[in-house]
Design a protein around this motif. Structure first.
Motif, PDB file in Angstrom:
ATOM      1  N   GLN A 138       0.878 -12.400  -4.680  1.00 59.57           N
ATOM      2  CA  GLN A 138       0.285 -11.822  -3.454  1.00 59.57           C
ATOM      3  C   GLN A 138       0.903 -10.467  -3.147  1.00 59.57           C
ATOM      4  N   ILE A 139       2.200 -10.353  -3.441  1.00 56.93           N
ATOM      5  CA  ILE A 139       2.901  -9.101  -3.178  1.00 56.93           C
ATOM      6  C   ILE A 139       2.388  -8.023  -4.130  1.00 56.93           C
ATOM      7  N   ARG A 140       2.206  -8.410  -5.388  1.00 55.46           N
ATOM      8  CA  ARG A 140       1.709  -7.471  -6.388  1.00 55.46           C
ATOM      9  C   ARG A 140       0.294  -6.995  -6.030  1.00 55.46           C
ATOM     10  N   GLU A 141      -0.510  -7.936  -5.522  1.00 55.45           N
ATOM     11  CA  GLU A 141      -1.889  -7.596  -5.160  1.00 55.45           C
ATOM     12  C   GLU A 141      -1.904  -6.552  -4.028  1.00 55.45           C
ATOM     13  N   SER A 142      -1.048  -6.752  -3.018  1.00 54.05           N
ATOM     14  CA  SER A 142      -1.032  -5.800  -1.903  1.00 54.05           C
ATOM     15  C   SER A 142      -0.514  -4.436  -2.360  1.00 54.05           C
ATOM     16  N   SER A 182      -3.558 -19.643   0.126  1.00 56.75           N
ATOM     17  CA  SER A 182      -2.257 -18.955   0.203  1.00 56.75           C
ATOM     18  C   SER A 182      -2.415 -17.427   0.189  1.00 56.75           C
ATOM     19  N   GLN A 183      -3.380 -16.925  -0.561  1.00 54.78           N
ATOM     20  CA  GLN A 183      -3.607 -15.472  -0.568  1.00 54.78           C
ATOM     21  C   GLN A 183      -4.092 -14.980   0.791  1.00 54.78           C
ATOM     22  N   GLY A 184      -4.967 -15.787   1.405  1.00 52.95           N
ATOM     23  CA  GLY A 184      -5.493 -15.443   2.727  1.00 52.95           C
ATOM     24  C   GLY A 184      -4.404 -15.468   3.788  1.00 52.95           C
ATOM     25  N   VAL A 185      -3.520 -16.462   3.696  1.00 60.51           N
ATOM     26  CA  VAL A 185      -2.418 -16.572   4.652  1.00 60.51           C
ATOM     27  C   VAL A 185      -1.519 -15.337   4.513  1.00 60.51           C
ATOM     28  N   TYR A 186      -1.199 -14.969   3.258  1.00 67.89           N
ATOM     29  CA  TYR A 186      -0.338 -13.793   3.035  1.00 67.89           C
ATOM     30  C   TYR A 186      -1.021 -12.532   3.583  1.00 67.89           C
ATOM     31  N   ALA A 187      -2.338 -12.410   3.312  1.00 70.46           N
ATOM     32  CA  ALA A 187      -3.078 -11.204   3.725  1.00 70.46           C
ATOM     33  C   ALA A 187      -3.069 -11.026   5.241  1.00 70.46           C
ATOM     34  N   ILE A 188      -3.313 -12.092   5.986  1.00 68.90           N
ATOM     35  CA  ILE A 188      -3.358 -11.939   7.453  1.00 68.90           C
ATOM     36  C   ILE A 188      -1.940 -11.725   8.002  1.00 68.90           C
ATOM     37  N   LYS A 189      -0.945 -12.362   7.372  1.00 67.77           N
ATOM     38  CA  LYS A 189       0.447 -12.127   7.788  1.00 67.77           C
ATOM     39  C   LYS A 189       0.825 -10.657   7.594  1.00 67.77           C
ATOM     40  N   LEU A 190       0.445 -10.107   6.445  1.00 67.46           N
ATOM     41  CA  LEU A 190       0.776  -8.710   6.148  1.00 67.46           C
ATOM     42  C   LEU A 190       0.043  -7.767   7.114  1.00 67.46           C
ATOM     43  N   ALA A 191      -1.251  -8.046   7.351  1.00 66.41           N
ATOM     44  CA  ALA A 191      -2.029  -7.191   8.262  1.00 66.41           C
ATOM     45  C   ALA A 191      -1.409  -7.188   9.663  1.00 66.41           C
ATOM     46  N   TYR A 194      -4.264   1.440   6.444  1.00 66.38           N
ATOM     47  CA  TYR A 194      -5.081   1.222   5.248  1.00 66.38           C
ATOM     48  C   TYR A 194      -4.899  -0.218   4.741  1.00 66.38           C
ATOM     49  N   LEU A 195      -3.642  -0.682   4.733  1.00 70.16           N
ATOM     50  CA  LEU A 195      -3.349  -2.059   4.303  1.00 70.16           C
ATOM     51  C   LEU A 195      -4.029  -3.070   5.233  1.00 70.16           C
ATOM     52  N   ILE A 196      -3.953  -2.801   6.545  1.00 69.56           N
ATOM     53  CA  ILE A 196      -4.571  -3.718   7.513  1.00 69.56           C
ATOM     54  C   ILE A 196      -6.055  -3.865   7.183  1.00 69.56           C
ATOM     55  N   LYS A 197      -6.734  -2.720   7.015  1.00 67.84           N
ATOM     56  CA  LYS A 197      -8.182  -2.744   6.749  1.00 67.84           C
ATOM     57  C   LYS A 197      -8.502  -3.488   5.457  1.00 67.84           C
ATOM     58  N   LYS A 198      -7.646  -3.306   4.444  1.00 70.30           N
ATOM     59  CA  LYS A 198      -7.884  -3.949   3.148  1.00 70.30           C
ATOM     60  C   LYS A 198      -7.599  -5.453   3.187  1.00 70.30           C
ATOM     61  N   MET A 199      -6.657  -5.859   4.032  1.00 71.96           N
ATOM     62  CA  MET A 199      -6.207  -7.254   4.039  1.00 71.96           C
ATOM     63  C   MET A 199      -7.113  -8.181   4.848  1.00 71.96           C
ATOM     64  N   VAL A 234      -6.253  -3.116  22.406  1.00 69.77           N
ATOM     65  CA  VAL A 234      -6.579  -4.425  21.842  1.00 69.77           C
ATOM     66  C   VAL A 234      -7.021  -4.260  20.389  1.00 69.77           C
ATOM     67  N   MET A 235      -6.285  -4.900  19.482  1.00 69.71           N
ATOM     68  CA  MET A 235      -6.712  -4.913  18.078  1.00 69.71           C
ATOM     69  C   MET A 235      -7.100  -6.334  17.707  1.00 69.71           C
ATOM     70  N   ARG A 236      -8.299  -6.471  17.132  1.00 71.02           N
ATOM     71  CA  ARG A 236      -8.766  -7.799  16.702  1.00 71.02           C
ATOM     72  C   ARG A 236      -8.911  -7.801  15.192  1.00 71.02           C
ATOM     73  N   LEU A 237      -8.289  -8.781  14.564  1.00 71.59           N
ATOM     74  CA  LEU A 237      -8.327  -8.899  13.109  1.00 71.59           C
ATOM     75  C   LEU A 237      -8.918 -10.253  12.737  1.00 71.59           C
ATOM     76  N   PHE A 238      -9.898 -10.230  11.853  1.00 70.34           N
ATOM     77  CA  PHE A 238     -10.496 -11.496  11.443  1.00 70.34           C
ATOM     78  C   PHE A 238     -10.380 -11.676   9.931  1.00 70.34           C
ATOM     79  N   LYS A 239      -9.924 -12.870   9.537  1.00 66.99           N
ATOM     80  CA  LYS A 239      -9.830 -13.193   8.113  1.00 66.99           C
ATOM     81  C   LYS A 239     -10.691 -14.427   7.836  1.00 66.99           C
TER      82      LYS A 239
END
Lengths: 111, 138
Positions: free
Chosen positions: A84-88, B33-42, B110-115, B130-135
């Motif tokens: 996941q880190i590599r993907e980001s 798990s990828q989705g969880v990581y993506a929203i955490k990062l965003a 940019y990362l937020i938008k991509k994630m 107010v920022m709203r993020l949907f995954k």
């Protein structure tokens, strides 16, 4: 975050564990600066125990890479970056700034 | 937890707690798990932007964080009372630049938008920024 540093003849190995975010990035930055300021620019960073890296964390690694590659005096190699880190990293186009190895021995051996 | 709301201090020490709060809701929403990581990062990047840019530093204001577990994914709402910004005026990161020329500007947004699948940002006198993020669940 925990950082363990071992010095080899041809390179330095830095094993990092935990999360690399805005709270912890300055600590890593300080440790890596200590190594580069000692004139050691061949670094292997083992990230197998790192489960989160935000952009602040990547900037520490990128700035270290810039410093190490200057005058062709060395390089930062990454080992075991979780998928996941590599993907980001690839999403923001930063993946190309690093060579990534699957195991420490191959990375250390490449220097 | 269908919906939950928590107030966090706007400082870097809060980020891990915020990510744990988000991860728990993301798992409940059925993200992989990828989705969880993506929203955490965003959310992490968004909260750092709030601390660094909206508040101009740590310990200057709170981050109001709300999670809504929906049948199709997770909605996260982040509210701050700092300086608003225009997402359209943030420069795109310099993807593809040689290493020595690359600079950090714009990478977080940019990362937020991509994630995430959807990002909305608005500011109002009564509510704040107010920022709203949907995954989406895959």
């Amino acid at each position: 975050m925990e950082i363990k540093h071992s010095q080899f003849k041809r390179c330095d190995l830095v094993r990092i564990s935990g999360r690399l975010d805005s709270a912890t990035a300055p600590t890593l930055e300080e440790r890596l600066e200590e190594i580069t300021e000692a004139g050691r620019y061949r670094l292997v960073l083992d990230l197998s125990e790192v489960d989160f890296i935000s952009s602040k964390g990547w900037w520490v690694l990128i700035n270290t890479q810039k410093k190490c590659k200057r005058f062709n005096r060395g390089e930062v190699l990454l080992v075991n970056v979780q998928p996941q880190i590599r993907e980001s990293l690839n999403l923001v186009g930063m993946g190309k700034y690093f060579r990534i190895y699957d195991d420490v021995a191959s990375a250390v051996g490449s220097f | 937890m269908k919906s939950a709301r928590r107030l966090f201090a706007g400082r870097y020490d809060s980020l891990n707690e915020i990510r744990e709060f988000i991860a728990e809701a993301a798992q409940e929403a059925g993200l992989d798990s990828q989705g969880v990581y993506a929203i955490k990062l965003a959310v992490d990047e968004a909260c750092c932007n709030i601390i660094d840019h909206a508040y101009g530093g740590e310990n200057r204001g709170d981050i109001d964080c709300q999670v809504d577990v929906r049948s199709d994914g997770l909605l996260v709402t982040l509210i701050d009372q700092g300086k608003p910004f225009d997402p359209n005026k943030v420069p795109s990161p310099q993807i593809g630049k040689p290493l020595k020329e690359v600079k950090p500007r714009g990478v977080g947004l940019y990362l937020i938008k991509k994630m995430v699948d959807k990002m909305e940002y608005r500011t109002s006198a009564g509510q704040g920024n107010v920022m709203r993020l949907f995954k989406h669940k895959r």
